[in-house]
Design a protein around this motif. Structure first.
Motif, PDB file in Angstrom:
ATOM      1  N   SER A 106       0.819  -1.177  -0.018  1.00  0.00           N
ATOM      2  CA  SER A 106      -0.119  -0.095  -0.128  1.00  0.00           C
ATOM      3  C   SER A 106       0.929   1.203  -0.041  1.00  0.00           C
ATOM      4  CB  SER A 106      -1.042  -0.081   1.269  1.00  0.00           C
ATOM      5  OG  SER A 106      -0.254  -0.106   2.127  1.00  0.00           O
ATOM      6  N   SER A 107       2.124   1.083   0.573  1.00  0.00           N
ATOM      7  CA  SER A 107       2.978   2.386   0.623  1.00  0.00           C
ATOM      8  C   SER A 107       3.559   2.880  -0.593  1.00  0.00           C
ATOM      9  CB  SER A 107       4.061   2.239   1.771  1.00  0.00           C
ATOM     10  OG  SER A 107       4.766   1.196   1.337  1.00  0.00           O
ATOM     11  N   LEU A 108       3.341   1.726  -1.615  1.00  0.00           N
ATOM     12  CA  LEU A 108       3.941   2.060  -2.859  1.00  0.00           C
ATOM     13  C   LEU A 108       2.903   2.082  -4.115  1.00  0.00           C
ATOM     14  CD1 LEU A 108       7.091  -0.327  -2.639  1.00  0.00           C
ATOM     15  CD2 LEU A 108       6.971   2.179  -2.479  1.00  0.00           C
ATOM     16  N   LYS A 109       1.723   2.250  -3.641  1.00  0.00           N
ATOM     17  CA  LYS A 109       0.368   1.851  -4.565  1.00  0.00           C
ATOM     18  C   LYS A 109       0.496   2.933  -5.696  1.00  0.00           C
ATOM     19  CE  LYS A 109      -2.246  -1.519  -3.310  1.00  0.00           C
ATOM     20  NZ  LYS A 109      -2.888  -2.380  -4.438  1.00  0.00           N
ATOM     21  N   ASP A 110       0.867   4.250  -5.176  1.00  0.00           N
ATOM     22  CA  ASP A 110       0.740   5.253  -6.168  1.00  0.00           C
ATOM     23  C   ASP A 110       2.103   5.723  -6.949  1.00  0.00           C
ATOM     24  OD1 ASP A 110       2.089   6.477  -4.183  1.00  0.00           O
ATOM     25  OD2 ASP A 110       1.190   8.339  -4.348  1.00  0.00           O
ATOM     26  N   LYS A 111       3.065   4.684  -6.863  1.00  0.00           N
ATOM     27  CA  LYS A 111       4.185   4.986  -7.456  1.00  0.00           C
ATOM     28  C   LYS A 111       4.406   3.991  -8.785  1.00  0.00           C
ATOM     29  CE  LYS A 111       8.114   6.029  -5.436  1.00  0.00           C
ATOM     30  NZ  LYS A 111       8.375   7.416  -5.596  1.00  0.00           N
ATOM     31  N   LYS A 112       4.955   4.540  -9.569  1.00  0.00           N
ATOM     32  CA  LYS A 112       5.140   3.984 -10.901  1.00  0.00           C
ATOM     33  C   LYS A 112       6.324   3.050 -10.580  1.00  0.00           C
ATOM     34  CE  LYS A 112       6.533   3.966 -15.857  1.00  0.00           C
ATOM     35  NZ  LYS A 112       6.991   4.870 -17.017  1.00  0.00           N
ATOM     36  N   TYR A 113       6.132   1.535 -10.868  1.00  0.00           N
ATOM     37  CA  TYR A 113       7.217   0.632 -10.721  1.00  0.00           C
ATOM     38  C   TYR A 113       7.769  -0.035 -11.911  1.00  0.00           C
ATOM     39  CZ  TYR A 113       3.296  -2.714 -11.150  1.00  0.00           C
ATOM     40  OH  TYR A 113       2.209  -3.270 -11.743  1.00  0.00           O
ATOM     41  N   LEU A 114       8.725  -0.514 -11.852  1.00  0.00           N
ATOM     42  CA  LEU A 114       9.509  -1.392 -13.071  1.00  0.00           C
ATOM     43  C   LEU A 114       9.161  -2.774 -12.987  1.00  0.00           C
ATOM     44  CD1 LEU A 114      11.636  -2.078 -15.262  1.00  0.00           C
ATOM     45  CD2 LEU A 114      13.099  -2.193 -13.576  1.00  0.00           C
ATOM     46  N   ASP A 115       8.339  -3.261 -13.686  1.00  0.00           N
ATOM     47  CA  ASP A 115       7.762  -4.598 -13.772  1.00  0.00           C
ATOM     48  C   ASP A 115       9.158  -5.714 -14.409  1.00  0.00           C
ATOM     49  OD1 ASP A 115       6.506  -7.070 -14.146  1.00  0.00           O
ATOM     50  OD2 ASP A 115       4.848  -6.549 -14.986  1.00  0.00           O
ATOM     51  N   ALA A 116       9.551  -6.039 -13.594  1.00  0.00           N
ATOM     52  CA  ALA A 116      10.832  -7.085 -14.059  1.00  0.00           C
ATOM     53  C   ALA A 116      10.508  -8.451 -14.505  1.00  0.00           C
ATOM     54  CB  ALA A 116      12.082  -6.950 -13.011  1.00  0.00           C
ATOM     55  N   THR A 117       9.050  -8.779 -14.348  1.00  0.00           N
ATOM     56  CA  THR A 117       9.097 -10.084 -14.501  1.00  0.00           C
ATOM     57  C   THR A 117       9.463 -10.544 -16.114  1.00  0.00           C
ATOM     58  OG1 THR A 117       6.931  -9.706 -13.596  1.00  0.00           O
ATOM     59  CG2 THR A 117       6.911 -11.708 -14.848  1.00  0.00           C
ATOM     60  N   GLY A 118      10.147 -11.507 -16.252  1.00  0.00           N
ATOM     61  CA  GLY A 118      10.870 -12.200 -17.193  1.00  0.00           C
ATOM     62  C   GLY A 118      11.960 -11.442 -17.683  1.00  0.00           C
ATOM     63  N   LEU A 119      12.460 -10.603 -17.028  1.00  0.00           N
ATOM     64  CA  LEU A 119      13.627  -9.849 -17.529  1.00  0.00           C
ATOM     65  C   LEU A 119      14.873 -10.336 -16.940  1.00  0.00           C
ATOM     66  CD1 LEU A 119      12.650  -5.841 -17.197  1.00  0.00           C
ATOM     67  CD2 LEU A 119      12.233  -7.701 -19.186  1.00  0.00           C
TER      68      LEU A 119
END
Length: 306
Positions: A106-119
């Motif tokens: 919840s503390s990071l809900k409004d932050k854009k994140y790097l989706d590293a799935t499969g990278l």
């Protein structure tokens, strides 16, 4: 890629150690100083003190979010420390990296994140380095707004008083339901008509804790402003509907009233200061005119002998 020298603290679960270490070593090769617990904490060190000091000293905190890290008390503490530093404008920037299909904290809900799935680790490193480079250089500035300027000081709303407009369905979390006290409760974000500033947010949180009217089901301490939502973290939709909604409306009404009163006082102070400044400038101009006239009277005309 050449980027400015920077420092980064990595928050992670040791279950993700191999992948995180590969990324850390690649960042180090790109002249990014990486702080890792296994690299920088020595026998006898206080974990709390070392981690807290590191988070407040680095440029970036990279939070690797996985099913393992979400369940780690240490990771939650590290992210909380980092977000507190970022919100307090202490120079640290939090870069979330989601490494598997897990709900973001919840503390990071409004932050854009790097989706590293499969990278791979090199690709994760490259994307993080690119974002770090972007954060370190001056950002683009917007041109001035082409609207009539308003008086300085807070204005409660640009579109009228703030009000409730609904519930953010995507932000509702799931209860733990593990039999422990409070495990049937969850997070309910209430959508506001517009995003408030920090002053309104602080007033609203205070008024939720001590509302003008409330029911016997009122729960102080569970409400906080996040972007355009007022989040009740520890309730249910049924409780919101039956008990909290009326309390919310009373708290928002008082907050709007207090905010408007503060704005009026500040506008009155600014008007009084402007009048005093105008009076001062008028007095200075009059005094200069009198003095210049006296100096002119005492100055010999051109060609006159003393």
């Amino acid at each position: 890629m050449s980027i400015p020298i920077a420092s980064a603290f990595i928050s992670y679960s040791h279950q993700d150690r191999d992948m995180v270490y590969s990324v850390a070593e690649a960042l180090q090769a790109d002249d990014i100083h990486v702080w890792l617990d296994e690299w920088d904490v020595r026998t006898g060190d206080s974990l709390v003190e070392r981690i807290s000091a590191a988070i407040h000293a680095v440029d970036f905190v990279m939070a690797f979010i996985s099913a393992a890290s979400v369940g780690s008390e240490w990771c939650r503490k590290e992210i909380s420390l980092a977000m507190t530093g970022e919100l307090a404008d202490r120079g640290v920037k939090v870069l979330p990296v989601r490494v598997d299909n897990v709900t973001m904290p919840s503390s990071l809900k409004d932050k854009k994140y790097l989706d590293a799935t499969g990278l791979g680790s090199d690709e994760i490193k490259d994307r993080l380095a690119t974002d770090m480079h972007a954060h370190l250089r001056p950002g683009r500035t917007l041109p001035p707004r082409r609207v009539r300027s308003k008086s300085a000081g807070p204005s409660p709303v640009e579109d009228g008083p703030i009000r409730i407009v609904g519930v953010d369905a995507q932000g509702i979390t799931s209860p733990r339901n593990d039999g422990t006290p409070g495990s049937a409760l969850y997070r309910v974000p209430i959508l506001l008509s517009q995003q408030p500033d920090q002053e309104w947010a602080e007033l609203m949180e205070q008024n939720w804790d001590r509302p003008p009217r409330h029911t016997s089901m009122h729960r102080p301490g569970i409400g906080s402003v996040s972007g355009r939502t007022f989040v009740l973290d520890g309730t249910t939709l049924e409780e919101v509907e039956q008990h909290h909604l009326e309390t919310l409306e009373h708290a928002i009404g008082r907050t709007n009233q207090q905010y408007e009163e503060t704005a009026r006082r500040q506008r009155a102070q600014q008007d009084a200061a402007a009048v005093a400044q105008q009076k001062h400038e008028s007095q200075v101009a009059s005094a200069l005119e009198r003095l210049n006239a006296r100096f002119t009277e005492g100055t010999p005309e051109s060609g006159e002998q003393s």
